[in-house]
Write a protein that holds these residues in place. Structure first.
Motif, mmCIF file in Angstrom:
data_model
loop_
_atom_site.group_PDB
_atom_site.id
_atom_site.type_symbol
_atom_site.label_atom_id
_atom_site.label_comp_id
_atom_site.label_asym_id
_atom_site.label_seq_id
_atom_site.Cartn_x
_atom_site.Cartn_y
_atom_site.Cartn_z
ATOM 1 N N PHE A 144 7.111 -71.114 5.464
ATOM 2 C CA PHE A 144 6.182 -70.612 4.338
ATOM 3 C C PHE A 144 4.722 -70.768 5.783
ATOM 4 C CE2 PHE A 144 2.698 -72.281 2.294
ATOM 5 C CZ PHE A 144 2.061 -71.517 1.033
ATOM 6 N N ALA A 145 3.657 -69.491 4.708
ATOM 7 C CA ALA A 145 2.604 -69.425 5.486
ATOM 8 C C ALA A 145 1.228 -69.465 4.222
ATOM 9 C CB ALA A 145 2.286 -68.156 5.972
ATOM 10 N N PHE A 146 0.003 -69.814 4.244
ATOM 11 C CA PHE A 146 -0.741 -69.477 3.729
ATOM 12 C C PHE A 146 -1.690 -68.464 3.575
ATOM 13 C CE2 PHE A 146 -4.706 -70.526 1.969
ATOM 14 C CZ PHE A 146 -4.777 -70.900 0.096
ATOM 15 N N PRO A 147 -2.369 -67.676 2.599
ATOM 16 C CA PRO A 147 -1.423 -67.542 1.026
ATOM 17 C C PRO A 147 -0.540 -67.537 1.353
ATOM 18 C CG PRO A 147 -3.896 -66.649 1.576
ATOM 19 C CD PRO A 147 -3.092 -66.906 2.699
ATOM 20 N N PRO A 148 0.005 -68.217 -0.281
ATOM 21 C CA PRO A 148 1.375 -67.620 -0.441
ATOM 22 C C PRO A 148 1.529 -66.397 -1.320
ATOM 23 C CG PRO A 148 0.800 -69.416 -1.539
ATOM 24 C CD PRO A 148 -0.145 -69.366 -1.043
ATOM 25 N N ALA A 149 1.021 -65.740 -1.616
ATOM 26 C CA ALA A 149 1.484 -63.925 -1.979
ATOM 27 C C ALA A 149 1.333 -63.316 -0.723
ATOM 28 C CB ALA A 149 0.533 -63.266 -2.660
ATOM 29 N N PRO A 150 0.574 -63.209 0.214
ATOM 30 C CA PRO A 150 0.956 -62.670 1.243
ATOM 31 C C PRO A 150 1.968 -62.989 2.218
ATOM 32 C CG PRO A 150 -1.619 -63.784 1.351
ATOM 33 C CD PRO A 150 -0.852 -63.546 0.019
ATOM 34 N N TRP A 151 2.509 -63.654 2.435
ATOM 35 C CA TRP A 151 3.346 -64.515 2.531
ATOM 36 C C TRP A 151 4.627 -63.947 1.927
ATOM 37 C CZ3 TRP A 151 5.940 -68.311 0.310
ATOM 38 C CH2 TRP A 151 7.365 -68.717 0.944
ATOM 39 N N MET A 152 5.041 -64.112 0.872
ATOM 40 C CA MET A 152 5.999 -63.677 0.101
ATOM 41 C C MET A 152 6.193 -62.973 0.254
ATOM 42 S SD MET A 152 5.592 -65.811 -3.074
ATOM 43 C CE MET A 152 7.332 -66.157 -4.120
#
Length: 404
Positions: A144-152
């Protein structure tokens, strides 16, 4: 059961702006601007609108009514619509269904967003988050990385690189292309051209995919509006010459494969897109080879490449080749995101799908100015729209000119 034909007869949008760039610009002002433009484009008054579907993600429960009241107060049904980033196209989907089913002669789909700067955030912390199942599934595959949207989406890009040998330069070239396209779009939040090196050297957002800020859609304020009508209304008001027909439209939500494929690519919606696209191709009796211009959901450069494959523009794993050969820009097989896409035009969530529809209407009418796609404004022109929201929904729509 017989279905009525559905036509876009009026479109309008505001320029997309950096949040807070216009201190005196609230969402009713945005909708009044986009809606008035759409009514003027159609040459009709608000009194001829039978119902309205109003999309927004961030706002209070009846913000849709407050927004539309600036156009008129005639007592019509007004529906508030929220479907994450697919909100605008969902409003259009609902308006078109009303026409197709004979429940209305003329309907308005309008969307807006007034956003906070920075990454998207949640409004409620005391309940299950809508994307939690998606996030948990992807966290089993990638850290997991933050922010979620660019990570996903970035992790889906890493998966694509691992499977097919796709390169980070191919993702970056999508950002370069879309910023280059936006130079000729007066509605775009950004209208600057960047070199590939400038794209690659911008602020890093998700390092494993080398996803930089110039490959990510920004938060934005703005509004878009589309008026749809049935065939009898078009004939009665002499609108056939400017009308654009919706010849295929499908909405698909998450499938079991979203979670059973053990794939980040599926988690971010590729299967939803594939199912919706091929349903639309069947409805419209077209294939990818028939399409001239495409507005697709490039929330991140990675998703544009994934969507090439999901729409059937190429085989699975070959999206990078379309970038290398120039097949998705002017002079290629398709022009993808002539508006600059979400990356450069901006992404006010509730307005995005309606801005895409507006752009494609202008393209098929031949009124897109310097960004005009030559083949799109021919009698045989075909346009395709793709809008996705995680959690999840995809709306794909195919358009043709009503007459030439």
């Amino acid at each position: 059961m017989a279905k009525n034909r559905v036509f876009i007869v009026g479109v309008g949008m505001t320029r997309f702006e950096k949040p807070g760039a216009r201190a005196d610009w609230d969402y009713p002002d945005m909708v009044k601007e986009s809606g008035t433009k759409a009514l003027e484009d159609a040459g009709i008054g608000f009194d001829l609108i039978d119902e309205a579907h109003v999309g927004f993600m961030y706002g209070e429960s009846t913000s849709g009514q407050r927004a539309v009241y600036g156009l008129g107060m005639t007592g019509i049904p007004i529906t508030n619509v929220n479907n994450n980033c697919a909100t605008g196209s969902t409003a259009l989907f609902l308006a078109a269904r009303a026409i197709r089913g004979g429940l209305a002669d003329c309907a308005l789909a309008v969307g807006f967003e007034k956003m906070q700067p920075g990454s998207l955030s949640t409004s409620y912390t005391d309940r299950e988050q809508p994307l939690m199942r998606h996030i948990q599934a992807e966290a089993e595959l990638f850290d997991f990385a933050f922010p979620p949207a660019p990570w996903m989406f970035g992790a889906a890009g890493v998966e694509h690189m691992q499977r097919y040998g796709t390169t980070t330069d191919q993702f970056a070239r999508i950002g370069e292309k879309n910023h280059r396209h936006s130079v000729n779009n007066p509605y775009a939040q950004f209208q600057s051209e960047y070199t590939l090196e400038e794209i690659k050297s911008a602020k890093m957002i998700y390092e494993p995919a080398q996803l930089t800020r110039l490959q990510c859609s920004p938060t934005s304020d703005g509004s878009g509006a589309v008026i749809v009508a049935g065939e009898a209304f078009v004939d009665a008001h002499g609108l056939a010459g400017q009308a654009v027909e919706i010849v295929g439209q499908a909405m698909v939500t998450d499938l079991e494969s979203t979670f059973t494929d053990n794939s980040a690519i599926s988690i971010v919606g590729a299967d939803m897109t594939r199912h919706a696209a091929f349903e639309v191709y069947d409805q419209a009796d077209i294939g990818p080879e028939d399409i001239d211009v495409i507005e697709l959901h490039d929330c991140f450069s990675v998703n544009e490449l994934l969507t090439y494959e999901a729409l059937g523009l190429c085989a699975q794993g070959e999206g990078g080749k379309l970038i290398d050969t120039g097949d998705t820009t002017y002079g290629g097989r398709w022009v993808v995101n002539p508006s600059g896409g979400l990356i450069s035009k901006g992404h006010p969530l509730g307005a995005t799908g309606l801005a895409q529809a507006s752009e494609l209407t202008w393209q098929l009418r031949g009124t897109a100015g310097k960004r005009q796609v030559a083949d799109a404004c021919q009698k045989s022109g075909v346009a395709l729209q793709h809008n996705i929201g995680l959690g999840g929904a995809v709306v794909v729509t195919a358009y043709r000119p009503a007459e030439r």
